[in-house]
Design an enzyme around this catalytic site. Structure first.
Site, PDB file in Angstrom:
ATOM      1  N   GLU A  82     -10.103   5.831   5.811  1.00  0.00           N
ATOM      2  CA  GLU A  82     -10.900   5.206   4.744  1.00  0.00           C
ATOM      3  C   GLU A  82     -10.331   3.845   4.324  1.00  0.00           C
ATOM      4  O   GLU A  82     -11.075   2.886   4.074  1.00  0.00           O
ATOM      5  CB  GLU A  82     -10.947   6.136   3.522  1.00  0.00           C
ATOM      6  CG  GLU A  82     -11.831   5.663   2.407  1.00  0.00           C
ATOM      7  CD  GLU A  82     -13.289   5.634   2.825  1.00  0.00           C
ATOM      8  OE1 GLU A  82     -13.904   6.698   2.956  1.00  0.00           O
ATOM      9  OE2 GLU A  82     -13.815   4.513   3.035  1.00  0.00           O
ATOM     10  N   VAL A 118       0.837  -1.208   0.000  1.00  0.00           N
ATOM     11  CA  VAL A 118       0.000   0.000   0.000  1.00  0.00           C
ATOM     12  C   VAL A 118       0.870   1.255   0.000  1.00  0.00           C
ATOM     13  O   VAL A 118       0.607   2.208  -0.760  1.00  0.00           O
ATOM     14  CB  VAL A 118      -0.950  -0.010   1.220  1.00  0.00           C
ATOM     15  CG1 VAL A 118      -1.820   1.247   1.227  1.00  0.00           C
ATOM     16  CG2 VAL A 118      -1.826  -1.259   1.213  1.00  0.00           C
ATOM     17  N   LYS A 160      -6.752  -0.880  10.653  1.00  0.00           N
ATOM     18  CA  LYS A 160      -8.027  -1.210  11.317  1.00  0.00           C
ATOM     19  C   LYS A 160      -7.825  -1.728  12.731  1.00  0.00           C
ATOM     20  O   LYS A 160      -8.621  -1.455  13.631  1.00  0.00           O
ATOM     21  CB  LYS A 160      -8.817  -2.227  10.475  1.00  0.00           C
ATOM     22  CG  LYS A 160      -8.112  -3.539  10.270  1.00  0.00           C
ATOM     23  CD  LYS A 160      -8.132  -3.998   8.832  1.00  0.00           C
ATOM     24  CE  LYS A 160      -7.064  -3.253   8.052  1.00  0.00           C
ATOM     25  NZ  LYS A 160      -6.897  -3.704   6.679  1.00  0.00           N
ATOM     26  N   ASP A 205      -9.991  -9.708  11.394  1.00  0.00           N
ATOM     27  CA  ASP A 205      -9.789  -8.553  10.503  1.00  0.00           C
ATOM     28  C   ASP A 205     -11.142  -7.937  10.116  1.00  0.00           C
ATOM     29  O   ASP A 205     -11.334  -6.714  10.185  1.00  0.00           O
ATOM     30  CB  ASP A 205      -9.032  -9.049   9.258  1.00  0.00           C
ATOM     31  CG  ASP A 205      -9.048  -8.065   8.110  1.00  0.00           C
ATOM     32  OD1 ASP A 205      -8.252  -7.131   8.131  1.00  0.00           O
ATOM     33  OD2 ASP A 205      -9.875  -8.245   7.190  1.00  0.00           O
ATOM     34  N   GLY A 239      -5.328  -4.846  -1.863  1.00  0.00           N
ATOM     35  CA  GLY A 239      -4.495  -4.674  -3.057  1.00  0.00           C
ATOM     36  C   GLY A 239      -3.954  -3.259  -3.152  1.00  0.00           C
ATOM     37  O   GLY A 239      -4.487  -2.326  -2.555  1.00  0.00           O
ATOM     38  N   LYS A 243     -13.052  -4.185  11.211  1.00  0.00           N
ATOM     39  CA  LYS A 243     -13.696  -3.256  10.273  1.00  0.00           C
ATOM     40  C   LYS A 243     -15.132  -2.977  10.701  1.00  0.00           C
ATOM     41  O   LYS A 243     -15.592  -1.824  10.699  1.00  0.00           O
ATOM     42  CB  LYS A 243     -13.647  -3.841   8.856  1.00  0.00           C
ATOM     43  CG  LYS A 243     -12.222  -4.015   8.332  1.00  0.00           C
ATOM     44  CD  LYS A 243     -12.165  -4.882   7.083  1.00  0.00           C
ATOM     45  CE  LYS A 243     -10.733  -5.098   6.610  1.00  0.00           C
ATOM     46  NZ  LYS A 243     -10.588  -6.147   5.596  1.00  0.00           N
TER      47      LYS A 243
END
Ligand code: HSE
Length: 428
Positions: free
Chosen positions: A131, A15, A107, A203, A304, A207
């Protein structure tokens, strides 16, 4: 002409490298959209020598993300290190205390420390945006915090772990066992370093807890999420749920009930024809229902380089434009502590059990359900296997407590082999 907005980027994995590429390749577009340049002052990662497919020599380097976070030439600290504690937390806290705005994809950090960090941001006049932490490239935080701000949110649902959705989809499409589909996902590099984060539902629950906080104005309550991973989902359940018109998804659901905030992340059945039922592979979907807007469905890549970097840059662009939104869509001091409600909303359930082939067996099960107040809506019995018949039951809406009472009574009937499987059906 305004001064450029100067970034310090900590974490140069997939990222981070994606964010650097966007800043380098889209400078004209970004400046046109924000009215000011966006520049990178310095970066930080564990290994300076590694080739990340993007030139870094134009930028300063810090070994320590905390030092990066407090540099004078950094306006926005971009945290892409990960982890709920350790360097990520230390650097975000240092940045906020130094008056820097923060953009993070983390997160776990926010699920565990969201309230304290939101308060710290506000105390220091900073914004803390995230975001990229939820559903990758889908701009769900922005939708919930801004676009839907005038709605009472009645329910939020989401398939927010692409790896789990990939595994469940491959079990169905390839007739694979859970172990085979897991191995395939592993071979493709989909799994987190700790796979339990994915398949244990952690995970995705991180979120969900962030979406709940925004949707209901509550302090993040990750520990209150009822959590079950996909490890016990069998190919039999996938096939037989499909036969009854459903798909099995690792589904997050949150809603405010009369008894408190319900948050669950667990394998659920959804109608095969619904958007959630049709979601295949590693894609994410978030469904939001509001009293004014009705139902909104957002679908897209949940992970991704491009999608996640896109979400990070969406937050950066907001800051460059001067858009300043509170972390969870309300002042941190006004976020209330939620009362957790466990499975408060009645729902239909799918039951699968293996029934002994003898007279009256089905009647005994029906009676155990009936005595607990659980009503049968649909039922299907399949051919006998080894003197036992697989039986599927879809109940009418019932409470989890009533269902548990029935499940507790079923072994005493002496006609059911093994433990029945019970999965909630989410009506969508
Ligand atoms: N491991 C996650 C997924 C992406 O499979 O969706 C990061 O949250």
């Amino acid at each position: 002409m305004s001064d450029p907005l100067r970034l310090g980027i900590a974490g140069l994995g997939t990222v981070g490298a994606g964010v650097v590429k966007i800043v380098r390749q889209k400078s004209v577009l970004l400046e046109a959209r924000t009215g000011r340049g966006i520049a990178i002052s310095a970066v930080s990662a564990r290994n300076r020598e590694k080739d990340r497919g993007v030139p870094l020599t134009d930028y300063g380097w810090e070994d320590d993300p905390v030092t990066l976070a407090t540099r004078d030439d950094v306006d926005v600290f971009v945290e892409l290190v990960g982890g709920s504690d350790g360097p990520a937390k230390a650097a975000v806290e240092a940045a906020l205390k130094a008056g820097k705005d923060v953009v993070t994809a983390n997160k776990a950090l926010l699920a565990h420390h969201g309230q304290a960090l939101a308060q710290l941001a506000e105390d220091n006049g900073c914004v803390l945006r995230f975001e990229a932490a939820v559903a990758g490239g889908i701009p769900v935080i922005k939708a919930l915090t801004e676009g839907l701000a005038a709605n009472d949110i009645t329910r939020v649902m989401g398939v927010m772990n692409g790896t789990c959705n990939y595994i469940l989809t491959r079990m169905e499409s390839g007739g694979l066992s859970y172990a085979e589909a897991f191995a395939e996902a592993d071979g493709l590099g989909f799994l987190e370093a700790d796979p339990e984060l994915d398949v244990g539902g952690i995970d995705a629950a991180h979120k969900l807890s962030l979406l709940s906080a925004i949707a209901y104005g509550t302090q993040v309550a990750f520990d209150a999420v009822e959590l079950e991973g996909i490890g016990r989902v069998s190919i039999d359940d996938i096939r037989q749920a499909s036969d009854m018109g459903y798909k099995i998804k690792l589904l997050g659901v949150c809603r405010m009930t009369g008894r408190g905030l319900e948050q669950s992340m667990s394998p659920c059945l959804v109608p095969a024809s619904s958007p959630l039922g049709q979601l295949e592979g590693g894609t994410n979907m978030v469904v939001i229902e509001g009293d004014q807007v009705g139902q909104i469905v957002m679908r897209g890549a949940g992970a991704g380089e491009g999608p996640t970097a896109s979400a990070v840059m969406g937050d950066v662009v907001d800051i460059a434009r001067g858009t300043r939104v509170t972390t969870f869509g309300a002042p941190a001091s006004r976020l209330v502590q939620a009362t957790p409600a466990k499975a408060a909303t009645p729902a239909p359930y799918y039951l699968r059990m293996s029934l002994a082939d003898k007279p009256g067996a089905l009647a005994k099960v029906a009676s155990a359900l009936g005595e607990a107040g659980v009503s049968i809506h649909r039922m299907r019995q399949y051919d006998h296997v080894d003197n036992a018949a697989p039986v599927l039951i879809v109940t009418h809406k019932t409470t989890r407590a009533a269902l548990d009472a029935a499940l507790d009574a079923i072994p005493a009937t002496g006609v059911v082999q093994g433990d029945p499987v019970a999965l909630r059906i989410e009506q969508v």
